[in-house]
Enzyme design. Structure first.
Site, PDB file in Angstrom:
ATOM      1  N   LYS A 105      23.932  -8.981   2.599  1.00  0.00           N
ATOM      2  CA  LYS A 105      23.878  -8.596   1.188  1.00  0.00           C
ATOM      3  C   LYS A 105      25.192  -8.963   0.537  1.00  0.00           C
ATOM      4  O   LYS A 105      26.237  -9.003   1.195  1.00  0.00           O
ATOM      5  CB  LYS A 105      23.668  -7.079   1.054  1.00  0.00           C
ATOM      6  CG  LYS A 105      23.080  -6.679  -0.273  1.00  0.00           C
ATOM      7  CD  LYS A 105      21.571  -6.849  -0.219  1.00  0.00           C
ATOM      8  CE  LYS A 105      20.869  -6.318  -1.425  1.00  0.00           C
ATOM      9  NZ  LYS A 105      19.435  -6.131  -1.159  1.00  0.00           N
TER      10      LYS A 105
HETATM   11  N1  GLU Z   1      17.088  -8.055  -2.959  1.00  0.00           N
HETATM   12  C1  GLU Z   1      15.790  -8.005  -2.356  1.00  0.00           C
HETATM   13  C2  GLU Z   1      15.734  -6.923  -1.303  1.00  0.00           C
HETATM   14  O1  GLU Z   1      16.503  -6.000  -1.326  1.00  0.00           O
HETATM   15  C3  GLU Z   1      15.310  -9.365  -1.854  1.00  0.00           C
HETATM   16  C4  GLU Z   1      16.144 -10.013  -0.821  1.00  0.00           C
HETATM   17  C5  GLU Z   1      15.729 -11.430  -0.480  1.00  0.00           C
HETATM   18  O2  GLU Z   1      14.743 -11.904  -0.992  1.00  0.00           O
HETATM   19  O3  GLU Z   1      16.433 -12.030   0.333  1.00  0.00           O
HETATM   20  O4  GLU Z   1      14.870  -6.907  -0.470  1.00  0.00           O
END
Ligand code: GLU
Length: 416
Positions: A105
């Site tokens: 993240k």
């Molecule tokens: N931000 C989204 C999540 O928390 C998507 C992450 C992604 O598609 O890599 O799942």
């Protein structure tokens, strides 16, 4: 609100699941620490000519099952512990739906609503340059999260590509469709929330027609969830965003609200329709509804309000909206909660589809994407439901039983 550290929630549920699985502390020791973390600062010339230094993070929690995968959050309150927790949740989310990724993240401390498009572009570009040594289609693949958009993913892809000297579509997902984004990606998280809601209501024998639902958050995930559940015939009685909430006991006109909010200058707190009353975000969480969908930020349901929650079903569209203390209170009240790592996995599943399409230079139809998504979400839900019943634990613990086992076994098979 008390100062909750979301990473503590991750550790609590991880320990509980590991104990049931019979894993030793050694087995899960490495999972308690992110594999790799980068903190960056970079200067940006603002529209008024001043230079401002922004800070950001990229955390790779695990790459045991594949490249790190996860969004980048652009928010004024984003911090290191939050990004660490969000990265770990991505590891378990990808494992529970069995897609070949680890978890990562990113976060940039800024307030996108107060920035011009040029400033946002510049921040996105400089952040991408700063984290470029860590990312890549085989290493770590960013995507949208709170405060980031498909356009920003396009800028990230472009910046990374410029550094490489050729276009690298698979480095980022959630891009605009014209430059390699997948059809259905924008709706994917909300669509997954809809599948999860349908699945849990079916298991509980509740007819979705006319069933009341309240949704906290009207960003991408909240608004698409609201729209799809409305189309399914559910009665969406309340929605909210950072400006406040609206409630109508007879059901809100969701298409009209979404249309109203499509003009970003319009505030939900100023929206009106017949029979509507304005409520706060806190009041929304405590409404007497069947289904509650927190689709905003972490720690919204915590020990200070959990005992006042009246919904009997909670679908966690946000990441980490419920604290570990609140989980216990809700469980003692018999609330059925579909956990984030399952309920909101639709987004990363279609991110995976986007990456697969990019690597193969092909594109699937929207129908194909939606069918493939359902074919992953529904069996994943059933597996979590079954293991929870077998072990007499919550759906959250059930989801972690599956996820932690997949990560630990992969680690062992790799001889790590
Ligand atoms: N931000 C989204 C999540 O928390 C998507 C992450 C992604 O598609 O890599 O799942």
């Amino acid at each position: 609100m008390a100062n909750y550290n979301p990473y503590d929630n991750v550790l609590t549920v991880m320990n509980e699941a590991a104990e049931i699985l019979g894993y030793s502390d050694n087995d899960i020791a490495s999972l308690k620490h992110p594999e790799r973390e980068l903190k960056v600062s970079f200067p940006v010339v603002m529209d008024d000519g001043t230079t401002k230094v922004f800070e950001g993070f990229r955390v790779q929690h695990s790459t045991v099952r594949g490249p790190a995968k996860g969004g980048v959050r652009f928010h004024y309150a984003v911090n290191h512990d939050e990004v660490k927790a969000l990265a770990a949740w991505m590891t378990f989310k990808c494992a529970v739906v069995d897609i070949p990724y680890g978890g990562g993240k990113g976060g940039v401390i800024c307030n996108p609503s107060k920035l011009s498009e040029r400033e946002l572009h510049e921040i996105t570009k400089q952040f991408t340059i700063a984290i470029a040594p860590l990312i890549g289609p085989e290493k770590d693949i960013p995507a949208p999260d709170v405060g980031s958009t498909p356009a920003m993913m396009g800028w990230m892809m472009d910046t990374y590509s410029m550094l490489q000297g050729h276009t690298v579509r698979g480095v980022v997902t959630g891009k605009p469709v014209e430059i390699g984004g997948s059809l259905g990606r924008t709706e994917a998280t909300g669509r997954g929330v809809m599948f999860s809601t349908n699945n849990v209501l079916d298991k509980l024998g509740i007819d979705r027609k006319g069933t009341t639902v309240a949704i906290q958050g009207m960003g991408n995930v909240g608004s698409i969830s609201a729209s799809l559940l409305y189309q399914e015939g559910m009665k969406v009685v309340a929605v909210s965003n950072s400006s406040g909430g609206v409630y109508n006991k007879d059901g809100l006109n969701i298409p009209a609200i979404i249309d109203y909010l499509s003009d970003r200058k319009n505030l939900l707190s100023e929206y009106n329709e017949e029979g509507l009353v304005h409520i706060s975000n806190e009041e929304l969480l405590e409404l007497d509804v069947k289904v509650l969908i927190p689709a905003a930020l972490e720690n919204q349901i915590n020990e200070s309000n959990a005992d006042r929650i009246k919904a009997s079903v909670i679908i966690e569209a946000a990441n980490g909206p419920t604290t570990a203390e609140a989980d216990e209170i809700l469980a003692s009240k018999g609330v059925v909660l579909v956990p984030d790592i399952l309920a909101n996995a639709g987004g990363v599943v279609v991110s995976y589809f986007e990456w697969v399409q990019n690597l193969q230079c092909i594109s699937w139809t929207e129908e194909d994407v939606n069918t493939k998504l359902k074919n992953i979400m529904d069996p994943a839900f059933d597996a979590v439901w079954d293991i929870s019943k077998e072990n007499n634990v919550s759906l959250r613990t059930g989801a972690y039983l599956i996820a932690i086992k997949r990560v630990v076994e992969a680690k062992k098979l790799r001889g790590l």
